[in-house]
Design an enzyme around this catalytic site. Structure first.
Site, PDB file in Angstrom:
ATOM      1  N   LYS A 194     -29.823  32.495 -34.550  1.00  0.00           N
ATOM      2  CA  LYS A 194     -29.769  32.451 -36.016  1.00  0.00           C
ATOM      3  C   LYS A 194     -28.334  32.793 -36.382  1.00  0.00           C
ATOM      4  O   LYS A 194     -27.872  33.903 -36.168  1.00  0.00           O
ATOM      5  CB  LYS A 194     -30.740  33.470 -36.616  1.00  0.00           C
ATOM      6  CG  LYS A 194     -31.226  33.144 -38.018  1.00  0.00           C
ATOM      7  CD  LYS A 194     -30.152  33.221 -39.104  1.00  0.00           C
ATOM      8  CE  LYS A 194     -29.904  34.626 -39.582  1.00  0.00           C
ATOM      9  NZ  LYS A 194     -28.770  34.702 -40.534  1.00  0.00           N
ATOM     10  N   GLU A 197     -24.982  33.643 -42.240  1.00  0.00           N
ATOM     11  CA  GLU A 197     -24.943  32.746 -43.401  1.00  0.00           C
ATOM     12  C   GLU A 197     -23.517  32.454 -43.873  1.00  0.00           C
ATOM     13  O   GLU A 197     -23.242  31.412 -44.440  1.00  0.00           O
ATOM     14  CB  GLU A 197     -25.797  33.283 -44.554  1.00  0.00           C
ATOM     15  CG  GLU A 197     -25.649  34.759 -44.885  1.00  0.00           C
ATOM     16  CD  GLU A 197     -26.607  35.662 -44.091  1.00  0.00           C
ATOM     17  OE1 GLU A 197     -26.671  35.516 -42.843  1.00  0.00           O
ATOM     18  OE2 GLU A 197     -27.258  36.514 -44.714  1.00  0.00           O
ATOM     19  N   VAL A 248     -25.999  48.564 -38.819  1.00  0.00           N
ATOM     20  CA  VAL A 248     -26.977  49.547 -38.353  1.00  0.00           C
ATOM     21  C   VAL A 248     -28.288  49.352 -39.112  1.00  0.00           C
ATOM     22  O   VAL A 248     -29.378  49.361 -38.522  1.00  0.00           O
ATOM     23  CB  VAL A 248     -26.443  50.985 -38.586  1.00  0.00           C
ATOM     24  CG1 VAL A 248     -27.497  52.010 -38.195  1.00  0.00           C
ATOM     25  CG2 VAL A 248     -25.162  51.207 -37.805  1.00  0.00           C
ATOM     26  N   GLY A 270     -22.523  49.082 -35.616  1.00  0.00           N
ATOM     27  CA  GLY A 270     -21.188  49.378 -36.159  1.00  0.00           C
ATOM     28  C   GLY A 270     -20.402  50.401 -35.362  1.00  0.00           C
ATOM     29  O   GLY A 270     -20.792  50.829 -34.274  1.00  0.00           O
ATOM     30  N   CYS A 303     -16.049  45.901 -35.358  1.00  0.00           N
ATOM     31  CA  CYS A 303     -16.828  47.118 -35.125  1.00  0.00           C
ATOM     32  C   CYS A 303     -16.023  48.133 -34.314  1.00  0.00           C
ATOM     33  O   CYS A 303     -16.335  49.307 -34.331  1.00  0.00           O
ATOM     34  CB  CYS A 303     -18.158  46.790 -34.468  1.00  0.00           C
ATOM     35  SG  CYS A 303     -18.022  45.598 -33.151  1.00  0.00           S
ATOM     36  N   GLU A 405     -18.492  53.065 -41.999  1.00  0.00           N
ATOM     37  CA  GLU A 405     -17.779  51.868 -41.556  1.00  0.00           C
ATOM     38  C   GLU A 405     -17.329  51.084 -42.795  1.00  0.00           C
ATOM     39  O   GLU A 405     -18.157  50.690 -43.614  1.00  0.00           O
ATOM     40  CB  GLU A 405     -18.717  51.021 -40.693  1.00  0.00           C
ATOM     41  CG  GLU A 405     -18.019  49.809 -40.109  1.00  0.00           C
ATOM     42  CD  GLU A 405     -18.896  49.082 -39.093  1.00  0.00           C
ATOM     43  OE1 GLU A 405     -20.049  48.740 -39.422  1.00  0.00           O
ATOM     44  OE2 GLU A 405     -18.402  48.842 -37.976  1.00  0.00           O
ATOM     45  N   LYS A 475     -25.147  56.436 -29.655  1.00  0.00           N
ATOM     46  CA  LYS A 475     -25.521  56.921 -31.001  1.00  0.00           C
ATOM     47  C   LYS A 475     -25.882  55.718 -31.893  1.00  0.00           C
ATOM     48  O   LYS A 475     -26.498  54.758 -31.409  1.00  0.00           O
ATOM     49  CB  LYS A 475     -24.399  57.799 -31.565  1.00  0.00           C
ATOM     50  CG  LYS A 475     -24.231  59.087 -30.722  1.00  0.00           C
ATOM     51  CD  LYS A 475     -22.928  59.811 -30.800  1.00  0.00           C
ATOM     52  CE  LYS A 475     -22.469  60.442 -32.036  1.00  0.00           C
ATOM     53  NZ  LYS A 475     -21.180  61.138 -31.914  1.00  0.00           N
ATOM     54  N   GLY A 478     -25.529  51.470 -31.147  1.00  0.00           N
ATOM     55  CA  GLY A 478     -26.392  50.462 -30.533  1.00  0.00           C
ATOM     56  C   GLY A 478     -27.062  50.855 -29.243  1.00  0.00           C
ATOM     57  O   GLY A 478     -27.010  52.001 -28.808  1.00  0.00           O
TER      58      GLY A 478
HETATM   59  P1  NAI Z   1     -26.090  42.234 -41.383  1.00  0.00           P
HETATM   60  O1  NAI Z   1     -26.429  43.151 -40.267  1.00  0.00           O
HETATM   61  O2  NAI Z   1     -27.015  42.261 -42.558  1.00  0.00           O
HETATM   62  O3  NAI Z   1     -26.034  40.722 -40.838  1.00  0.00           O
HETATM   63  C1  NAI Z   1     -25.902  40.368 -39.469  1.00  0.00           C
HETATM   64  C2  NAI Z   1     -26.890  39.263 -39.136  1.00  0.00           C
HETATM   65  O4  NAI Z   1     -28.208  39.744 -39.336  1.00  0.00           O
HETATM   66  C3  NAI Z   1     -26.762  38.011 -40.028  1.00  0.00           C
HETATM   67  O5  NAI Z   1     -26.994  36.873 -39.250  1.00  0.00           O
HETATM   68  C4  NAI Z   1     -27.888  38.203 -41.019  1.00  0.00           C
HETATM   69  O6  NAI Z   1     -28.359  37.015 -41.576  1.00  0.00           O
HETATM   70  C5  NAI Z   1     -28.952  38.830 -40.148  1.00  0.00           C
HETATM   71  N1  NAI Z   1     -29.986  39.566 -40.875  1.00  0.00           N
HETATM   72  C6  NAI Z   1     -29.891  40.198 -42.061  1.00  0.00           C
HETATM   73  N2  NAI Z   1     -31.076  40.734 -42.412  1.00  0.00           N
HETATM   74  C7  NAI Z   1     -31.959  40.450 -41.422  1.00  0.00           C
HETATM   75  C8  NAI Z   1     -33.329  40.730 -41.191  1.00  0.00           C
HETATM   76  N3  NAI Z   1     -34.061  41.426 -42.061  1.00  0.00           N
HETATM   77  N4  NAI Z   1     -33.900  40.277 -40.048  1.00  0.00           N
HETATM   78  C9  NAI Z   1     -33.186  39.586 -39.147  1.00  0.00           C
HETATM   79  N5  NAI Z   1     -31.879  39.270 -39.316  1.00  0.00           N
HETATM   80  C10 NAI Z   1     -31.268  39.696 -40.439  1.00  0.00           C
HETATM   81  O7  NAI Z   1     -24.610  42.526 -41.800  1.00  0.00           O
HETATM   82  P2  NAI Z   1     -23.824  42.061 -43.146  1.00  0.00           P
HETATM   83  O8  NAI Z   1     -24.739  42.249 -44.322  1.00  0.00           O
HETATM   84  O9  NAI Z   1     -23.261  40.730 -42.905  1.00  0.00           O
HETATM   85  O10 NAI Z   1     -22.627  43.130 -43.217  1.00  0.00           O
HETATM   86  C11 NAI Z   1     -22.851  44.447 -43.682  1.00  0.00           C
HETATM   87  C12 NAI Z   1     -22.067  45.457 -42.851  1.00  0.00           C
HETATM   88  O11 NAI Z   1     -22.529  45.434 -41.514  1.00  0.00           O
HETATM   89  C13 NAI Z   1     -20.573  45.219 -42.725  1.00  0.00           C
HETATM   90  O12 NAI Z   1     -19.868  45.741 -43.803  1.00  0.00           O
HETATM   91  C14 NAI Z   1     -20.260  45.958 -41.458  1.00  0.00           C
HETATM   92  O13 NAI Z   1     -20.105  47.335 -41.735  1.00  0.00           O
HETATM   93  C15 NAI Z   1     -21.494  45.776 -40.616  1.00  0.00           C
HETATM   94  N6  NAI Z   1     -21.308  44.673 -39.633  1.00  0.00           N
HETATM   95  C16 NAI Z   1     -21.066  44.993 -38.334  1.00  0.00           C
HETATM   96  C17 NAI Z   1     -20.826  43.997 -37.411  1.00  0.00           C
HETATM   97  C18 NAI Z   1     -20.534  44.297 -35.977  1.00  0.00           C
HETATM   98  O14 NAI Z   1     -19.800  43.565 -35.341  1.00  0.00           O
HETATM   99  N7  NAI Z   1     -21.120  45.320 -35.394  1.00  0.00           N
HETATM  100  C19 NAI Z   1     -20.809  42.585 -37.790  1.00  0.00           C
HETATM  101  C20 NAI Z   1     -21.135  42.342 -39.174  1.00  0.00           C
HETATM  102  C21 NAI Z   1     -21.367  43.369 -40.039  1.00  0.00           C
END
Ligand code: NAI
Ligand code: MG
Length: 503
Positions: A194, A197, A248, A270, A303, A405, A475, A478
């Protein structure tokens, strides 16, 4: 032959605007492009201008059902393909990616706003590297013989899990996808991805390219929003493993659903990664390291970004000033321009979120936020989601900027006097993804490296994730590891014990 309603070009397409349009309105299911069953699409926006560049298929449970059903069917045959042959096909796909590096770099720059020279092209090359690495590991899917009893042959075999659901974010979508898809496929699983978006196009192109060499149905992709398209993928009964990278908050939702199904998950979440700089460090090397550690070229959307920097007091002010000067020299601009170092934030939502952090920091008594570099002058970019990097000093340890974060080009620098005190501060975080230490005293460095609560500690460097090195946090950062042989064996197979009584 692939069904191309749009059609997607066969040869590399160096015009990302043309390619974006050609990839519009489709998932990739069962070896062919397929529109959303609902007929709905959503806009893909160029964050450097605000202009719509494509439409993506808006997937829901019906599309997920189709993708998982095809994956489940294909997986049964795929598991019978000898492991090294599966690897060889993934390796062959890597060659196709290499041929399309320039195209993929430009496309990801268009949809994410990450600069082509400093980030996007690099990411495309790393995808090929990851596929090459895992493509060579088929023969490592070995079991063991267990000394149970003299007349009992007891062996273990590695078996695939079945259909893997992979949910990926927008910051490094191609690479983070490759880290999931490559080991899952080589281990004999089928995958449904998936996409995020905000960035569904380059990953869709990779899926199509890899499907030119893979049997249909083993690698499928749906695009859509989290609750409507991601959640049904996690919940689908035939999905036997979920691997997720993102926030998270969403990681916990995924974990809860997986718990109900009792399936394994890998979560890459994160971070709030500390960088610790001692006065005896190689100053220039450390300064350059601070820029890469903070991932300014990715607008800090990483991250592992060094969003907390602790500098030993004798060099604190010199370091802050020198770092600001260096960031001033970085060029913000059109992500597709070769001169650009720093592109844009991904989306309006992230832009507002990062801006709010910066405003809060600036409003904090005693804190100074120095904005570096310069906003682009080009009028074509006036609606672009550009944010000048900000270096904060004087914040308190309790500040939200220091604890949460930000996922933007914002770092907080503090002075420290004592290694034990800085260790306590570094570990005083919900997160535990990565850390870096900069010192020529390896005794001090190694001592701290052992005590830091992080999945990855680097001394005198801060590289991004590398194939062959296990990567993953502790922690709230992940569960599980990616990028390594261990990741493939432990997270994409299960071990079956077979015993033969020969007595
Ligand atoms: P998110 O965790 O909501 O999105 C990541 C993925 O999860 C996207 O493909 C999204 O469509 C999907 N997703 C969202 N809700 C879901 C659900 N209920 N069930 C299954 N899949 C779902 O992250 P978002 O909203 O894009 O960013 C928010 C914050 O997350 C950022 O500001 C950042 O702090 C953190 N983040 C961390 C990342 C990393 O590399 N660890 C990458 C992206 C965001
Ligand atoms: Mg979200």
């Amino acid at each position: 032959m692939l069904d191309r309603p749009n059609p997607a070009p066969e040869a590399p397409c160096l015009d990302p605007f043309v390619l974006a349009k050609a990839l519009s309105g489709v998932h990739f299911i069962g070896g062919r492009f397929a529109p959303a069953k609902s007929g709905r699409n959503f806009a893909v926006v160029n964050p450097a201008t605000g202009a719509e560049v494509a439409q993506a298929a808006e997937g829901d449970a019906a599309d997920v059902e189709a993708a998982v059903a095809d994956a489940a069917k294909a997986q049964k045959e795929w598991a019978k393909v000898p492991a090294r042959k599966r690897g060889a096909l993934v390796h062959k796909a890597a060659a196709l990616i290499r041929d399309h590096v320039e195209e993929l770099g430009r496309l990801i720059a268009l949809e994410t706003g990450k600069a082509l020279r400093t980030e996007s092209r690099v990411e495309a090359n790393t995808v090929a590297d990851v596929l090459e690495f895992f493509g060579g590991l088929g023969g490592e899917l070995k079991g063991e013989t267990v000394p149970f009893a003299p007349d009992v042959l007891s062996v273990t075999v590695r078996e695939p899990l079945g259909v893997v659901g992979a949910i990926i974010p927008w910051n490094v979508p191609m690479l983070l996808m490759a880290l999931k898809v490559a080991p899952a496929l080589v281990a004999g699983n089928a995958v449904v991805v998936k996409s995020a978006e905000e960035a569904p196009l380059a990953v869709l192109r990779i899926c199509e390219l890899m499907n030119r060499v893979l049997p249909p149905g083993v690698f499928n992709m749906v695009s859509g929003f989290g609750p409507e398209c991601g959640a049904p993928l996690v919940a689908h009964p035939l999905v036997r493993k979920v691997t997720f990278t993102g926030s998270v908050e969403t990681g916990k939702i995924v974990y809860r659903t997986a718990a109900e199904k009792l399936i394994p998950v890998t979560l890459e979440l994160g971070g709030k990664s500390p960088m610790i700089v001692f006065a005896d460090c190689d100053f220039e090397k450390t300064l350059a390291g601070a820029l890469t550690s903070m991932r300014f070229t990715r607008q800090g959307q990483s991250c592992t970004a060094a969003s907390r920097i602790y500098v030993e007091r004798p060099i604190f002010q010199k370091f802050v000033d020198a770092m600001a000067e260096k960031v001033d020299q970085m060029v913000m601009g059109d992500p597709l321009d070769e001169k650009t170092d720093i592109g844009t934030i991904i989306s309006d939502g992230q832009f507002e979120k990062v801006k709010a952090f910066i405003e809060e920091g600036k409003a904090t008594a005693g804190a100074t936020g120095r904005a570096c570099s310069a906003m682009p002058k080009d009028p074509a970019l006036k609606k672009g989601l550009f944010i000048q990097p900000v270096i904060f000093t004087g914040l308190t340890r309790e500040s939200r900027l220091v604890r949460e974060e930000i996922f933007g080009p914002v770092t907080c620098i503090f002075p420290f006097d004592d290694p034990e005190a800085v260790l306590a501060e570094a570990n005083d975080s919900e997160y535990g993804l990565a850390a870096s230490l900069w010192t020529n005293n390896l005794k001090v460095g190694l001592n701290l490296a052992h005590k830091l609560e992080a999945g990855l500690v680097q001394i005198n460097q801060n590289l991004v994730v590398q194939a062959n090195l296990s990567y993953g946090g502790v922690k709230s950062s992940g569960l599980g590891k990616e990028a390594s042989l261990e990741a493939m064996l432990e997270h994409f197979t299960h071990k079956k014990t077979i015993m033969v009584n020969m007595g």
